[in-house]
Every structure is written in C-alpha cells, then in structure tokens.
Design a protein around this motif. Sequence first.
Motif, PDB file in Angstrom:
ATOM      1  N   HIS A   1     -18.250  47.773  31.928  1.00  0.00           N
ATOM      2  CA  HIS A   1     -17.940  49.052  31.321  1.00  0.00           C
ATOM      3  C   HIS A   1     -16.353  49.133  31.648  1.00  0.00           C
ATOM      4  O   HIS A   1     -15.721  50.229  31.502  1.00  0.00           O
ATOM      5  CB  HIS A   1     -18.547  50.201  32.105  1.00  0.00           C
ATOM      6  N   SER A   2     -15.742  48.006  31.884  1.00  0.00           N
ATOM      7  CA  SER A   2     -14.364  48.066  32.417  1.00  0.00           C
ATOM      8  C   SER A   2     -13.555  46.730  31.527  1.00  0.00           C
ATOM      9  O   SER A   2     -13.087  47.057  30.597  1.00  0.00           O
ATOM     10  CB  SER A   2     -14.005  47.767  34.026  1.00  0.00           C
ATOM     11  N   THR A   3     -13.604  45.627  31.973  1.00  0.00           N
ATOM     12  CA  THR A   3     -12.838  44.428  31.513  1.00  0.00           C
ATOM     13  C   THR A   3     -13.651  43.687  30.626  1.00  0.00           C
ATOM     14  O   THR A   3     -13.363  42.747  29.992  1.00  0.00           O
ATOM     15  CB  THR A   3     -12.195  43.574  32.562  1.00  0.00           C
ATOM     16  N   GLY A   4     -14.936  44.139  30.529  1.00  0.00           N
ATOM     17  CA  GLY A   4     -15.825  43.389  29.861  1.00  0.00           C
ATOM     18  C   GLY A   4     -15.393  43.340  28.281  1.00  0.00           C
ATOM     19  O   GLY A   4     -15.915  42.425  27.476  1.00  0.00           O
ATOM     20  N   GLN A   5     -15.189  44.424  27.597  1.00  0.00           N
ATOM     21  CA  GLN A   5     -14.545  44.430  26.353  1.00  0.00           C
ATOM     22  C   GLN A   5     -13.616  43.259  25.997  1.00  0.00           C
ATOM     23  O   GLN A   5     -13.794  42.694  25.134  1.00  0.00           O
ATOM     24  CB  GLN A   5     -14.092  45.826  25.814  1.00  0.00           C
ATOM     25  N   TYR A   6     -12.608  43.362  26.958  1.00  0.00           N
ATOM     26  CA  TYR A   6     -11.518  41.980  26.778  1.00  0.00           C
ATOM     27  C   TYR A   6     -12.253  40.812  26.657  1.00  0.00           C
ATOM     28  O   TYR A   6     -11.829  39.873  26.053  1.00  0.00           O
ATOM     29  CB  TYR A   6     -10.658  42.315  27.610  1.00  0.00           C
ATOM     30  N   HIS A   7     -13.205  40.550  27.756  1.00  0.00           N
ATOM     31  CA  HIS A   7     -13.564  39.182  28.017  1.00  0.00           C
ATOM     32  C   HIS A   7     -14.630  38.652  26.433  1.00  0.00           C
ATOM     33  O   HIS A   7     -14.669  37.610  26.434  1.00  0.00           O
ATOM     34  CB  HIS A   7     -14.539  39.164  29.330  1.00  0.00           C
ATOM     35  N   LYS A   8     -15.133  39.601  26.016  1.00  0.00           N
ATOM     36  CA  LYS A   8     -15.818  39.303  24.841  1.00  0.00           C
ATOM     37  C   LYS A   8     -15.127  39.489  23.468  1.00  0.00           C
ATOM     38  O   LYS A   8     -15.177  38.788  22.451  1.00  0.00           O
ATOM     39  CB  LYS A   8     -17.039  40.507  24.663  1.00  0.00           C
ATOM     40  N   GLY A   9     -14.084  40.529  23.423  1.00  0.00           N
ATOM     41  CA  GLY A   9     -13.489  40.612  22.292  1.00  0.00           C
ATOM     42  C   GLY A   9     -12.243  40.331  22.160  1.00  0.00           C
ATOM     43  O   GLY A   9     -11.379  40.257  21.053  1.00  0.00           O
TER      44      GLY A   9
END
Length: 546
Positions: free
Chosen positions: A465-473
């Motif tokens: 819910h934090s940096t996960g978006q960056y790591h996937k997108g």
Amino acid sequence: MSDLLAGRADIAAGLAVHGADAVDGSAPASVRAALVAADLPARLAAKDPTLWGPEAEATARTGLGWLDTHARSRELLPQLAELAEELADLDHVVLAGMGGSSLAPAVLARTLGRPLTVLDTTDPGQLRAALADRLERTVVVVASKSGGTVETDSIRRAYLQAFLDAGMTEAEAARHFVVVTDPGSALEAVADELGVVVIQSDPEVGGRYSALTAFGLTPSALAGVPVADLLDDAEALAGALDRDRDNPGLALGAALAAAATSGRATVALVSDGTGLDGLGDWVEQLLAESTGKGGRGILPVVVESPDAPGATGPGVLTVGYGGALGPGAAPGPADVAVNGPLGAQFLTWEYATAIAAAVLDVDPFDQPDVAGSKEHTARLLAARPPAESPSTTDGAIEVYAPAGAPADLAGALRWLLDGLGDDGYLAVAAYLDRWADAAVAGLRPLLARATPRPVTFGWGPRYLHSTGQYHKGGPRAGSHLQVTGGVADDLPVPGRPYTFGDLQAAQAAGDRRALADRGRPVLRLHLTERATGVAQLLDAAGRTLT
C-alpha cells in the motif's frame, strides 16, 4: 552542509526549501521557469484537473480536495474533542489501517511523543502481542477509505472477538471502536450495524493525500496530538501555493522533476535530526505511489542517517527534512533541505508531488498496478496450493532462488546484486513482525554498502500500500529480495476460513507472482526460526557482500 544550500530559499509560513533552485539550474532547461510560464502554480492552487492530461482528468476532478481539506477538516475538531473526552478512560489507542490511513498518524505520534500503536500488518505474532496489551483500556481506530481493505477488516474482526472473549457484550465492545471511512462505504454499514462511532472522511481526497483529513486527525487526536495546530500550519502555507516566488511547494516540485528528468530519479530521504520522526516513510509512499506508473517514476529511498549507504551517489537527489527552519539543520550531503512544521510539510510535499507528476506526465491520483497482488492473494487463499520446495536450506534459512541463480545463500545474494546493472535497484520486503523482527531492517544498509545502486526496504504487507505501485508500475528495473518467516503460534481470522498466518503467506506469494508477471527477479529467503534466521541473514550479508 552542501554548497547548493547556500543559495536563495523559498520560505512561507515557517517552512523553508533550500537548494531547489540549484538543482533546477543544473538541468538542461529550467523546469521551474517552464512551470511558471504555463501558469501552473496558480492553476494547481485553483484545482485545475487538466494539468496531468486528458486521461487523468477524471481522477483529478475528484482527487484535488487535499489543497483545501485543512479548511473543511476544522469542522471535525469539536467532534474529535468530544470523542476524546468521552473515551478518556481508553488510553491505549490502536490504529488499524494501511498506507495512507496509517503513515501520517504514525509520523504525528512519533514526532510529538504521543502513544499510538499502529497495526498495518497481518503478522500473527505482532497481532497477538497487540491483542494482549491493555485490552480493557484499548480503543481501536479502524481506518479504511474503501472499507474493503482485507488487512484492516481482519484486524477489526480479531479485536471484536477479543473484546467478546474478555466478557464484553457487543454494545460494550462497540464503545472500543471508532471507524474512519468514506461516506457510503461497506465499512460504514458494518459500523452502523454494530453501533460504532463513524467519522466520515473527505471523499475528495485520496488515501495518500489524507494526512490532514479524518484519517490523519482522528487517531492523532485520540492519542493527544494537538491537531488544530496542524491545520493552522497548513492554512498559513496555503496562501503561498499560487505564487511564482516564495512558494516552497513549487520549489520542491520543480527540483524533484528537474532531477528525475535529468538522470537523478532516485530521491534519498534523510532526517536532519530536528524532529519529524518517520516523515520519510510518509513521503516515500506519496512519491512512489503517485509517480511510479507507466514505466516512469521517482524512486524514494528512506535512509537511516546522512552517512548511511545510499544517502548520496550517482543518480541520487538527497533531500533532508526536519522541523528546524533554515539550512543549518540540513544533513551534510543534502542537495535540498525542507524544514518546517508538520502541517506545512504535509501540504508542501503533496503539492510538490503533484507538480512533479505533471512534468513526468503521470496521473498522481490513481494506482493502476496495485490490484495484481490483491488478486493473486485472493486466488491463493481460495486454492491453497501446495508449499514450494526450497532450492537449499542453510541453517535457519530456506533459499528459494529464481531460475538461473545460485542455490546457496551467499551466492544467491551476490547474484541478485550483480544483476542490478547500471540502472537497476534492489527492493527488500520483509513479511515479518515489525516489532519482534525489527533487526532485519539492518539488511538495507548492509546490501546498499555492497552496490552503487539504490536499495530500499519495506515491511510487508504495508509496502503493498506504499511503494508497491512503483515496483509494479514504474521503470522495470527492480530486483526483489523477499524475506518471510515461520509462524510458531498462528491466529485465526474470525469469520474467515483462514488464519493471519495463511493471509500473510498468501500476500507474500501474491506479491511474488505479481512481480514475476512483470518479469522481475525475486529471491525469497524463508526464516524457519525467526530470531536465529534474522541473525544468520545479517551475518551472511555482512560477511559475503562487503
């Protein structure tokens, strides 16, 4: 102190940004000048939804409320004061929330020395410890914008069962809960059915921009934080956000964008030691989730101290932050220093992030790549696939090496680092107990010392819910080290056919699959006995990677 901090500062309402003009001036062309020429400061302050392109206009129309939520949030103050008085005997405040629902209150409590237990985990050991702590004096703030966050719902269920098991009636247990959610959410319906107090959040503000809404203010007020001061600080700053000069948000946003578009897309976040403990964790989420999409983005790295590995280096913009006003408080290697009170910090960073996203041409208000891990998690919980077999077992550590990697612990770690190349980064995620297994965070500086590339660290599932978006997108340049652990004493999720241990394992596995879907290498290390495994892992990293 860096020479770059010696130039003109943007100062407003007790908050100063030093060094930004020098960063912008080092770019091929001034980003700030282009933004001013396009009248962007005034347009953003006026909530222009077209700033991020036609595809982002719909989300922007409903996502710009953070610019003046500090004014609307004043309406909450009498209600929060009354609630704090009514619940004065419940002096153990627990916050069940994820990402934007938990990070800002955690910063506030740590900075001001107020007691607040933040549960943004599914680790059964951490939850057992929390449930055993002053239960009869506990009030649980259940915070979820959508109302459907699985971690938050599971914690709510566990606490309700614990209150009932302690002999409380449902009505008595309801007094020990406060719900913060959007109007009309599923969680609001559950709260109404149970007779729980509901504080409605601002529907015009997304989760990661919600520091000055009910999400940030409710648990903080119950913990004794003077939340009106935060709103005062933000309101004082807001008057500067339409200006071309003496606009800290514009200065910081232009510096972030100038660096990211000229080879410095990694931002090292360093506390200067003058307070604001934990602000880096909040900024990390804001930057990563807002900009990391479409193969672009700013990679934030929270470092432990100004001299920690990764605080400086090629391709790194070092940003120091603190409560003291002026450049003298900035850590030595900082390129940019942001100093001032928390309420103004929140608004400045939100504004700067929106500015940087406009330059990067990404929508700062959506999170299109976070659903993958959730979907994998749900399927794994339903299907219960058989356990994987490790590549090898070394003491208390099982090594699950990806194809082509050495099977042994030292070899697999070295392989992961050597594979980063000239533009990669390493993300470490620990699906463990953030309290009992806290020492594992020492992996970040150890690994960062062994490579010139950025190394980040996050606790699972919080990091989803934090940096996960960056790591996937974001840019497809990340390599990943996932650390999981055995569960000695599991805890059921009431009303669900699985335990917290099952949920934690499924989240970790779902995360691995989502990363694999994007072609990213993932090395998993499973600690069969946690304390021994953490010590062994730190020792191995220290001996074999330096």
